[in-house]
Design a protein around this motif. Structure first.
Motif, short mmCIF file in Angstrom:
data_model
loop_
_atom_site.label_atom_id
_atom_site.label_comp_id
_atom_site.label_asym_id
_atom_site.label_seq_id
_atom_site.Cartn_x
_atom_site.Cartn_y
_atom_site.Cartn_z
N SER A 1 19.88 11.75 28.19
CA SER A 1 19.32 11.45 29.51
C SER A 1 20.30 11.66 30.65
N GLY A 2 21.59 11.63 30.36
CA GLY A 2 22.60 11.72 31.40
C GLY A 2 22.78 10.44 32.19
N LEU A 3 22.09 9.38 31.78
CA LEU A 3 22.17 8.10 32.48
C LEU A 3 23.30 7.26 31.91
N SER A 4 23.67 6.25 32.66
CA SER A 4 24.71 5.33 32.22
C SER A 4 24.23 4.56 30.99
N LEU A 5 25.10 4.47 29.99
CA LEU A 5 24.74 3.74 28.78
C LEU A 5 24.59 2.24 29.06
N LYS A 6 25.32 1.73 30.01
CA LYS A 6 25.18 0.33 30.37
C LYS A 6 23.77 0.04 30.87
N GLU A 7 23.21 0.94 31.67
CA GLU A 7 21.86 0.74 32.18
C GLU A 7 20.82 0.87 31.07
N GLU A 8 20.99 1.86 30.20
CA GLU A 8 20.01 2.07 29.14
C GLU A 8 20.01 0.92 28.14
N ILE A 9 21.19 0.47 27.75
CA ILE A 9 21.28 -0.66 26.82
C ILE A 9 20.78 -1.94 27.50
N GLY A 10 21.04 -2.07 28.79
CA GLY A 10 20.56 -3.23 29.52
C GLY A 10 19.05 -3.31 29.57
N LEU A 11 18.35 -2.18 29.41
CA LEU A 11 16.90 -2.18 29.35
C LEU A 11 16.38 -2.31 27.92
N ALA A 12 17.08 -1.73 26.95
CA ALA A 12 16.58 -1.71 25.58
C ALA A 12 16.89 -3.00 24.82
N LEU A 13 18.07 -3.56 25.03
CA LEU A 13 18.47 -4.74 24.26
C LEU A 13 17.60 -5.97 24.54
N PRO A 14 17.25 -6.26 25.80
CA PRO A 14 16.36 -7.41 26.03
C PRO A 14 15.01 -7.29 25.33
N ALA A 15 14.50 -6.07 25.18
CA ALA A 15 13.22 -5.90 24.48
C ALA A 15 13.34 -6.31 23.02
N THR A 16 14.47 -5.99 22.39
CA THR A 16 14.70 -6.40 21.00
C THR A 16 14.87 -7.91 20.89
N ILE A 17 15.66 -8.49 21.80
CA ILE A 17 15.87 -9.94 21.79
C ILE A 17 14.55 -10.67 22.02
N GLU A 18 13.72 -10.14 22.93
CA GLU A 18 12.43 -10.77 23.19
C GLU A 18 11.55 -10.77 21.95
N VAL B 1 28.24 3.18 21.37
CA VAL B 1 28.13 1.99 22.22
C VAL B 1 26.96 1.12 21.79
N GLY B 2 25.86 1.75 21.34
CA GLY B 2 24.70 0.97 20.90
C GLY B 2 25.00 0.11 19.69
N MET B 3 25.71 0.67 18.71
CA MET B 3 26.07 -0.12 17.53
C MET B 3 27.02 -1.25 17.90
N LEU B 4 27.92 -1.00 18.84
CA LEU B 4 28.82 -2.05 19.30
C LEU B 4 28.04 -3.17 20.00
N ALA B 5 27.06 -2.80 20.81
CA ALA B 5 26.27 -3.81 21.52
C ALA B 5 25.45 -4.66 20.55
N VAL B 6 24.81 -4.03 19.57
CA VAL B 6 24.01 -4.78 18.60
C VAL B 6 24.89 -5.72 17.78
N ALA B 7 26.02 -5.20 17.30
CA ALA B 7 26.92 -6.03 16.51
C ALA B 7 27.45 -7.21 17.32
N THR B 8 27.74 -6.98 18.59
CA THR B 8 28.24 -8.06 19.44
C THR B 8 27.19 -9.16 19.61
N VAL B 9 25.94 -8.77 19.85
CA VAL B 9 24.87 -9.75 20.02
C VAL B 9 24.66 -10.55 18.74
N VAL B 10 24.64 -9.87 17.59
CA VAL B 10 24.43 -10.57 16.32
C VAL B 10 25.56 -11.57 16.06
N ILE B 11 26.78 -11.15 16.26
CA ILE B 11 27.93 -12.04 16.01
C ILE B 11 27.92 -13.21 17.00
#
Length: 342
Positions: free
Chosen positions: A83-100, A307-317
């Motif tokens: 997408s060429g977008l910032s990974l921080k923005e994309e993960i910030g949109l995708a991760l809350p959907a999983t947590i929800e 970065v996605g695997m790092l974000a998921v692992a961080t949330v789980v831990i």
């Protein structure tokens, strides 16, 4: 405070190890290390040299990692190939959907699993207990992907009760402010809030049910086993001998002591729940981190994978340590017992 200090050190060391692994993946993935690390393709030699100096890739690995860690802490996570977008923005949109999705599934598991498990434990080794235990065993044995496909076939394609995919219909223009669809609907303007909430609940129905079946069955079995164990304790016999009614015995002695062994197991449930949520997201096209990572694999988006695997692992831990810390705070004897047995 000592417990908080120990958990703080454990959390920091775990995140440090995860950061090292994430940094190493840039060298392990095929392709250019600079591109894998930043998601930016150099346009020419001058641009490449500028990026190398910016990210310290001409220095020793230790200084590269220190710079990488500093960038991560500042929110500079790189850019996506696709997408060429910032990974921080994309993960910030995708991760809350999983947590929800995982939160609603855990809520159903607790609301249904605890009362049913307590009832099965109180009626242990009766027909009701055997029936509940059999149903929970069958529910626990279903693979989550098979169950999700079964729900899609039955309720979406055959009965047309619930939508097949997505979080909300395209008719509703809901801005992504928090990433949580129900909260975003309440914050949105110029839409029919009640109609949008109803549509969002319809989209939540099947993925939440598919995800909650295994967790609910596991909660029933854990609670039942804990209640049966408490019923055999001497203080329960003493409470009954004092003339306490069944409800008084249950509310004062059985429930609290039966829940204490169940709470630590919630940390294990969190890990499996988020893992199953990532599978369910792919089948229902739920725009969470799992579906996002699958698309990154298909597109060979290495910065997003790293970065996605790092974000998921961080949330789980983080969730696991938080639940474990909460368990130790409400049951200090557990910490003393574990330290005495080491």
């Amino acid at each position: 405070m000592r417990i908080l200090g120990r958990f703080g050190i454990l959390f920091s060391l775990t995140l440090l190890v995860l950061a090292i692994l994430s940094f190493a993946l840039a060298y392990l993935f095929p392709g250019d290390v600079l591109t894998n690390l930043t998601g930016i393709v150099p346009q020419n030699d001058a641009h490449r040299e500028l990026l190398i100096q910016k990210h310290r890739l001409d220095e020793a690995y230790f200084f590269q990692f220190v710079h990488y860690l500093t960038e991560m802490l500042q929110g500079n996570w790189g850019y996506s190939f696709a997408s060429g977008l910032s990974l921080k923005e994309e993960i910030g949109l995708a991760l809350p959907a999983t947590i929800e999705l995982a939160f609603y599934a855990m809520f159903i598991a607790i609301v249904i699993g605890l009362p049913v498990g307590c009832y099965a434990g109180l009626k242990s080794y009766t027909a009701a207990d055997y029936s509940i235990n059999s149903v929970s065993m069958v529910g626990y044995s279903f693979p989550v992907f098979w169950l999700a496909l079964l729900f899609i076939l039955l309720f979406s394609l055959e009965l047309n009760i619930a939508p097949l995919s997505g979080r909300i219909s395209l008719l509703f223009d809901v801005p992504d402010k928090t990433g949580f669809i129900l909260i975003d609907i309440l914050l949105a303007e110029n839409i029919d809030t009640s109609l949008a909430l109803r549509d969002a609940f319809h989209h939540l129905l099947l993925p939440t049910l598919a995800l909650s079946v295994i967790s609910t069955a596991s909660m029933i079995r854990m609670t039942r086993r804990s209640v049966i164990d408490v019923l055999n304790r001497p203080y329960i016999t003493a409470a009954r001998s004092r003339g306490l009614s069944r409800w008084q015995t249950f509310s004062r002695h059985i429930l609290r002591n039966a829940l204490l062994p169940v709470l630590p197991l919630l940390a294990i449930q969190i890990t499996s729940l988020i893992t199953n949520a990532m599978i369910v997201e792919t089948l229902f096209s739920w725009p969470g981190i799992g579906n996002w990572l699958i698309q990154a694999i298909y597109q060979r988006d290495y910065p997003a994978l790293r970065v996605g695997m790092l974000a998921v692992a961080t949330v789980v831990i983080m969730l696991t340590i938080t639940i474990d810390l909460f368990n130790r705070l409400i049951d200090p004897s557990r910490d003393k017992y574990e330290r005495a047995t080491v």
